[in-house]
Design an enzyme around this catalytic site. Sequence first.
Site, short mmCIF file in Angstrom:
data_model
loop_
_atom_site.label_atom_id
_atom_site.label_comp_id
_atom_site.label_asym_id
_atom_site.label_seq_id
_atom_site.Cartn_x
_atom_site.Cartn_y
_atom_site.Cartn_z
N THR A 18 0.81 -1.22 0.00
CA THR A 18 0.00 0.00 0.00
C THR A 18 0.84 1.28 0.00
OG1 THR A 18 -0.18 -0.13 2.41
CG2 THR A 18 -2.00 -1.05 1.13
N ILE A 49 0.04 3.79 9.27
CA ILE A 49 0.43 4.83 8.31
C ILE A 49 0.94 4.22 7.00
CG2 ILE A 49 0.91 6.59 10.03
CD1 ILE A 49 3.92 5.83 9.71
N TYR A 50 0.50 3.01 6.68
CA TYR A 50 0.92 2.35 5.44
C TYR A 50 -0.04 2.66 4.30
CZ TYR A 50 4.61 -0.59 7.49
OH TYR A 50 5.75 -1.06 8.07
N GLY A 51 -0.10 3.91 3.91
CA GLY A 51 -0.90 4.31 2.78
C GLY A 51 -0.27 5.52 2.13
N HIS A 83 3.21 -1.39 14.22
CA HIS A 83 4.13 -0.38 14.74
C HIS A 83 3.74 0.97 14.15
CE1 HIS A 83 6.43 -0.56 10.91
NE2 HIS A 83 6.05 -1.82 10.96
#
Length: 136
Positions: A18, A49-51, A83
Site C-alpha cells: 500500500t 500509516i501504510y498508505g 508499529h
Amino acid sequence: MAALKPLPPTGFGLLGMTWRPLKTPGEQAFAAMKAAIAGGATLWSSSSIYGMSPEPPTAGLWLLRRCFEKYPEDEPKVTLFMHACFDATAEEHVGKGGVKKIDIFGPTRMDRNIPLEETVGAFKELVDEGQIGFVG
C-alpha cells in the site's frame, strides 16, 4: 498474562502493498498473504500509516481488515505486529472493533518530549485492558 505463541523464523511485511503510487490490487495482495501463511511467514508487520496518496494513511489497515473478513480462517494463524504511534485508527480498523486483535504493538516515531517510561506505562495499560497482547 497470556503467553505469546512461538514466533516463526520468517516474517511478512505489508508496507509494499500500500505504500506505493499504485497499491497492489486486493486479490493480488490476498494471494501473496495466503502464500506467506502457506510458507510459514505468519508474523505480519503493518502500521496505521501504510498508505500513500491518493489512498488514505490507513490503507494498510484496510487491507488487513478486508483480508481477514474474506478469509476469517487465516486470522488465528497470523501474529500481527503493528508499529506506529498508537491511536484509535489501528484499533478501529483492525483491533478492538475490527477483525483481528493486535498481538504485538511497537511504538515508532515517538514524541521525544514524552518520557519513555510514560509511553511504556500507557502501553502496559493497553495490555492490561486486553486491547493489545504485548509491547514490542
